[in-house]
Write a protein that holds these residues in place. Structure first.
Motif, PDB file in Angstrom:
ATOM      1  N   LEU A  41       0.832  -0.991   0.029  1.00 24.19           N
ATOM      2  CA  LEU A  41      -0.032  -0.381  -0.360  1.00 24.19           C
ATOM      3  C   LEU A  41       0.557   1.308   0.202  1.00 24.19           C
ATOM      4  N   LEU A  42       0.296   2.270  -1.158  1.00 19.84           N
ATOM      5  CA  LEU A  42       0.741   3.238  -0.423  1.00 19.84           C
ATOM      6  C   LEU A  42       0.224   4.431  -0.470  1.00 19.84           C
ATOM      7  N   LEU A  43       0.046   5.621   0.392  1.00 15.82           N
ATOM      8  CA  LEU A  43      -0.207   6.578   0.199  1.00 15.82           C
ATOM      9  C   LEU A  43       0.079   7.542  -0.931  1.00 15.82           C
ATOM     10  N   VAL A  44       0.340   8.448  -1.815  1.00 19.98           N
ATOM     11  CA  VAL A  44       0.478   9.818  -3.196  1.00 19.98           C
ATOM     12  C   VAL A  44       0.225  10.645  -2.193  1.00 19.98           C
ATOM     13  N   PRO A  45       1.352  11.021  -1.693  1.00 19.30           N
ATOM     14  CA  PRO A  45       0.688  12.910  -1.018  1.00 19.30           C
ATOM     15  C   PRO A  45       0.017  13.990  -2.342  1.00 19.30           C
ATOM     16  N   SER A  46      -0.852  14.824  -2.333  1.00 22.80           N
ATOM     17  CA  SER A  46      -1.267  15.414  -3.168  1.00 22.80           C
ATOM     18  C   SER A  46      -0.306  16.151  -3.977  1.00 22.80           C
ATOM     19  N   ALA A  47       0.699  16.234  -3.631  1.00 22.19           N
ATOM     20  CA  ALA A  47       1.506  17.219  -4.316  1.00 22.19           C
ATOM     21  C   ALA A  47       2.420  16.776  -5.331  1.00 22.19           C
ATOM     22  N   VAL A  48       1.547  14.867  -4.964  1.00 20.67           N
ATOM     23  CA  VAL A  48       2.935  14.180  -5.982  1.00 20.67           C
ATOM     24  C   VAL A  48       2.137  13.644  -7.504  1.00 20.67           C
ATOM     25  N   TRP A  49       0.685  13.706  -6.832  1.00 16.61           N
ATOM     26  CA  TRP A  49       0.499  13.503  -8.140  1.00 16.61           C
ATOM     27  C   TRP A  49      -0.040  14.661  -8.819  1.00 16.61           C
ATOM     28  N   ARG A  50      -0.149  15.963  -8.540  1.00 10.60           N
ATOM     29  CA  ARG A  50      -0.630  16.861  -8.856  1.00 10.60           C
ATOM     30  C   ARG A  50      -0.028  17.238 -10.361  1.00 10.60           C
ATOM     31  N   ALA A  51       1.945  16.800  -9.411  1.00 12.14           N
ATOM     32  CA  ALA A  51       2.458  17.309 -10.558  1.00 12.14           C
ATOM     33  C   ALA A  51       2.653  16.378 -11.629  1.00 12.14           C
ATOM     34  N   SER A  53       2.453  13.634 -14.684  1.00 18.36           N
ATOM     35  CA  SER A  53       2.052  13.336 -16.074  1.00 18.36           C
ATOM     36  C   SER A  53       1.433  11.851 -16.277  1.00 18.36           C
ATOM     37  N   ARG A  54       0.958  12.012 -16.785  1.00 16.66           N
ATOM     38  CA  ARG A  54       0.264  10.928 -17.742  1.00 16.66           C
ATOM     39  C   ARG A  54       0.663   9.400 -17.478  1.00 16.66           C
ATOM     40  N   ALA A  55       2.293  10.060 -18.437  1.00 17.27           N
ATOM     41  CA  ALA A  55       3.270   8.565 -18.531  1.00 17.27           C
ATOM     42  C   ALA A  55       3.377   8.406 -17.401  1.00 17.27           C
ATOM     43  N   GLN A  56       3.802   9.432 -16.331  1.00 18.06           N
ATOM     44  CA  GLN A  56       4.184   8.728 -15.167  1.00 18.06           C
ATOM     45  C   GLN A  56       3.133   7.814 -14.331  1.00 18.06           C
ATOM     46  N   PHE A  57       2.115   8.111 -14.066  1.00 17.94           N
ATOM     47  CA  PHE A  57       1.108   7.427 -13.454  1.00 17.94           C
ATOM     48  C   PHE A  57       1.116   5.888 -14.710  1.00 17.94           C
ATOM     49  N   ALA A  58       0.913   5.966 -15.769  1.00 21.16           N
ATOM     50  CA  ALA A  58       1.106   4.255 -16.386  1.00 21.16           C
ATOM     51  C   ALA A  58       2.404   4.002 -15.480  1.00 21.16           C
ATOM     52  N   ASP A  59       3.662   4.789 -15.473  1.00 19.35           N
ATOM     53  CA  ASP A  59       4.945   3.908 -14.854  1.00 19.35           C
ATOM     54  C   ASP A  59       4.655   3.390 -13.624  1.00 19.35           C
ATOM     55  N   TRP A  60       3.761   4.447 -13.232  1.00 20.59           N
ATOM     56  CA  TRP A  60       3.624   3.616 -11.585  1.00 20.59           C
ATOM     57  C   TRP A  60       3.143   2.507 -11.394  1.00 20.59           C
ATOM     58  N   ARG A  61       1.741   2.531 -12.480  1.00 20.53           N
ATOM     59  CA  ARG A  61       1.147   1.066 -12.307  1.00 20.53           C
ATOM     60  C   ARG A  61       2.229  -0.158 -13.062  1.00 20.53           C
ATOM     61  N   GLU A  62       2.943  -0.037 -13.894  1.00 22.22           N
ATOM     62  CA  GLU A  62       3.931  -0.743 -14.464  1.00 22.22           C
ATOM     63  C   GLU A  62       4.748  -1.306 -13.232  1.00 22.22           C
ATOM     64  N   ASP A  90      -7.427  11.271 -15.148  1.00 19.12           N
ATOM     65  CA  ASP A  90      -5.725  10.942 -16.205  1.00 19.12           C
ATOM     66  C   ASP A  90      -5.544   9.664 -15.026  1.00 19.12           C
ATOM     67  N   CYS A  91      -4.799  10.281 -13.377  1.00 22.61           N
ATOM     68  CA  CYS A  91      -4.410   9.567 -12.157  1.00 22.61           C
ATOM     69  C   CYS A  91      -5.040   8.125 -12.428  1.00 22.61           C
ATOM     70  N   GLN A  92      -7.097   8.291 -12.439  1.00 22.87           N
ATOM     71  CA  GLN A  92      -7.357   7.092 -12.565  1.00 22.87           C
ATOM     72  C   GLN A  92      -7.313   6.191 -13.673  1.00 22.87           C
ATOM     73  N   SER A  93      -7.812   6.789 -14.653  1.00 19.84           N
ATOM     74  CA  SER A  93      -7.664   6.032 -15.440  1.00 19.84           C
ATOM     75  C   SER A  93      -6.168   5.212 -16.436  1.00 19.84           C
ATOM     76  N   ALA A  94      -5.431   6.383 -15.713  1.00 16.84           N
ATOM     77  CA  ALA A  94      -4.020   5.381 -15.853  1.00 16.84           C
ATOM     78  C   ALA A  94      -3.890   4.071 -15.095  1.00 16.84           C
ATOM     79  N   LEU A  95      -3.398   4.045 -13.892  1.00 17.19           N
ATOM     80  CA  LEU A  95      -3.666   3.752 -12.283  1.00 17.19           C
ATOM     81  C   LEU A  95      -4.423   2.570 -12.229  1.00 17.19           C
ATOM     82  N   GLY A  96      -5.836   2.695 -13.335  1.00 21.81           N
ATOM     83  CA  GLY A  96      -6.841   1.054 -13.340  1.00 21.81           C
ATOM     84  C   GLY A  96      -6.883   0.938 -11.713  1.00 21.81           C
TER      85      GLY A  96
END
Length: 211
Positions: A41-51, A53-62, A90-96
């Motif tokens: 489990l990970l709590l993503v700080p607001s400043a991190v997910w707000r900054a 990109s969609r590509a970074q979100f996809a990388d997180w999931r991978e 965008d975050c929700q879509s990429a992280l699934g």
């Protein structure tokens, strides 16, 4: 005690973890994968997910295993800002399915709640603060139906007795179907206490089953 406790940190980029949790020779881009193999489990700080990109979100999931779950801190996110809501989409879509939900440690208000819910949908939780008398001021609690989130904001100088007391008070609030999530913040979050919390929860469950 119901479901097993899920334990995680607030953020995964902490200089204090270099050489203490992360191996010295671990490339920075491998840190999330390393963390995801140790904790679910990970709590993503607001400043991190707000900054990000969609590509970074996809990388997180991978970078994490299928069982891993992200939770977004939306406390400082203005739900009246359409740019923030678009970023959340965008975050929700990429992280699934790896995105379990979001937590707001202060009340979002009716309009904020409605806006955040409209993006998160029914499949993801939006935990809001609840009072829990008896808990230390350094522990915040937020709930949404079958999920109970707790954040230890300061664990300096605390021992196993203190941690056990916190867990006992949390477990007393849970229903059988409730999923408990415990996050640790700090500079850096205490890896040892995160591991201790998992073990203590299992021991407390065993003691209760024998009682």
């Amino acid at each position: 005690m119901g479901a097993g406790l899920l334990v995680g940190a607030e953020g995964w980029e902490h200089p204090g973890w270099d050489g203490a949790f992360y191996p010295d020779d671990l490339p920075p881009e491998w840190r999330l994968t390393y963390y995801g193999n140790e904790f679910p489990l990970l709590l993503v700080p607001s400043a991190v997910w707000r900054a990000a990109s969609r590509a970074q979100f996809a990388d997180w999931r991978e970078d994490v295993p299928e069982r891993f779950r992200f939770v977004l801190d939306v406390t400082d996110a203005d739900p009246g800002d359409q740019g923030i809501l678009a970023q959340l989409r965008d975050c929700q879509s990429a992280l699934g399915t790896t995105l379990a939900g979001a937590v707001c440690w202060s009340p979002p208000g009716p309009d904020g709640r409605r806006a955040l819910r409209s993006v998160l949908g029914d499949a993801r939780f939006l935990a809001e603060p609840v009072p829990l008398p008896g808990l230390p001021a350094s522990v915040r609690v937020a709930e949404d139906g079958g999920v109970c989130c707790a954040l230890v904001t300061d664990h300096t100088g605390q021992d196993l007795k203190w941690l056990r007391s916190v867990l006992e008070q949390l477990s007393g609030r849970l229903r059988d179907e409730t999923v408990p999530m415990l996050f640790f913040s700090g500079r850096p979050p205490a890896i040892k206490q995160m591991g201790d919390a998992t073990v203590l929860w299992q021991l407390l469950g065993g003691l209760q089953s024998q009682g």
